[in-house]
Design an enzyme around this catalytic site. Structure first.
Site, PDB file in Angstrom:
ATOM      1  CG  ASP A  56      -8.444  -0.143   2.723  1.00 23.48           C
ATOM      2  OD1 ASP A  56      -9.157  -1.042   2.239  1.00 23.48           O
ATOM      3  OD2 ASP A  56      -7.214  -0.251   2.834  1.00 23.48           O
ATOM      4  N   GLY A  92      -4.714   0.949  17.839  1.00 21.91           N
ATOM      5  CA  GLY A  92      -3.647   0.667  16.890  1.00 21.91           C
ATOM      6  C   GLY A  92      -3.191   1.898  16.141  1.00 21.91           C
ATOM      7  CE  LYS A 103      -4.042  -2.162   2.101  1.00 24.40           C
ATOM      8  NZ  LYS A 103      -5.086  -2.089   3.157  1.00 24.40           N
ATOM      9  CE1 TYR A 138     -11.237 -12.055   5.131  1.00 22.95           C
ATOM     10  CE2 TYR A 138     -10.424  -9.814   5.379  1.00 22.95           C
ATOM     11  CZ  TYR A 138     -10.396 -11.038   4.729  1.00 22.95           C
ATOM     12  OH  TYR A 138      -9.506 -11.244   3.708  1.00 22.95           O
TER      13      TYR A 138
END
Length: 279
Positions: free
Chosen positions: A101, A130, A64, A223
């Site tokens: 995202d 985070g 990314k 997930y």
């Protein structure tokens, strides 16, 4: 027409399922979508070797940030998030860099909360767990939702400071607290961008502090192997819990639209994802 998800590791990705489901529902029989293991050092060479049949690329970790070096243009959202997760072929053969995202996270939160910021008594405070790559996208999603005060709970002080600065650049009051303090006054909304390896310890803090999360919504971006230990602990303490699957489906739907120019069949994609993971 060809598209794929690139990353390392990438074998676990649900992107092929989501995209091929969308193409089938749209009747795009000449479209294919595959996966390919690619490291950050390999990305530029791989992209340069793709012929004109390639229309789009989904990027997962660790690509990314490396994608900035191969994109001819980068969207404002991607630049702000410091992450490109989508490359779209240009008419001149180059690639435009996007970040889906942020929209995926915002859409998942909005759907889960039923426009929670409009709910009577909501104090528009949130906690972000985070400070890694996904946390910047989560920060922008929280900005889009209208959150006005955020605590960034993280162990990496330097990385957390960068996320705090991102919030402040958008007019959101933010501060850093140790990760262990996340259970103290979490606000109405908690977004966890933590990796699965941290889930057990962070969830255990709820037991230690005997925290009541009634009225709190937690979105855990993970997930796979759902529910995570954090999700189970939060639900046991009264929180409404949302799986990262909702984010994944929505960001993939936006990629489909960027690649094909067609509106994505969101419900068909979501149903395929739920069947795959047994949700």
């Amino acid at each position: 027409m060809r598209a794929a998800v690139l990353g390392s590791p990438v074998a676990h990705s649900l992107s092929p399922l989501l995209h091929t489901t969308a193409y089938a529902a749209l009747g795009l029989t000449d479209w294919t979508y595959t996966r390919r293991e690619v490291t950050a050092d390999e990305l530029a060479g791989v992209v340069a070797g793709l012929d004109e049949s390639w229309r789009g690329l989904s990027l997962t970790m660790p690509l990314k940030e490396a994608a900035f070096d191969v994109a001819a243009t980068v969207s404002d959202v991607a630049r702000d998030a410091g992450a490109v997760n989508t490359l779209v072929r240009r008419t001149d053969g180059g690639w435009d860099g996007h970040n889906t995202d942020v929209a995926g996270l915002a859409g998942a939160l909005d759907a889960a909360l039923d426009a929670a910021l409009a709910v009577d008594g909501h104090d528009d405070r949130a906690t972000l767990l985070g400070s890694g790559a996904t946390s910047r996208s989560a920060a922008l999603a929280l900005v889009d939702l209208g959150v006005r005060e955020v605590r960034v709970a993280a162990r990496n002080t330097e990385a957390a400071a960068a996320v705090v600065a991102l919030f402040e650049s958008h007019g959101v009051a933010a501060g850093h607290v140790p990760l262990e303090h996340w259970v103290r006054e979490p606000g109405r909304l908690v977004v966890s961008t933590l990796p699965p390896s941290a889930s057990t310890a962070v969830g255990a803090l709820l037991e230690h502090d005997r925290t009541d999360l009634g009225g709190v919504t937690l979105l855990d971006v993970v997930y796979a192997e759902w529910p995570t230990p954090l999700a189970r602990a939060a639900q046991a303490h009264g929180a409404d819990v949302v799986s990262g699957l909702e984010m994944l489906v929505r960001q993939a739907a936006l990629q489909v639209e960027l690649f094909t120019g067609r509106a994505a069949p969101l419900e068909a994609m979501a149903e395929a994802a739920r069947r795959e993971v047994g949700a």
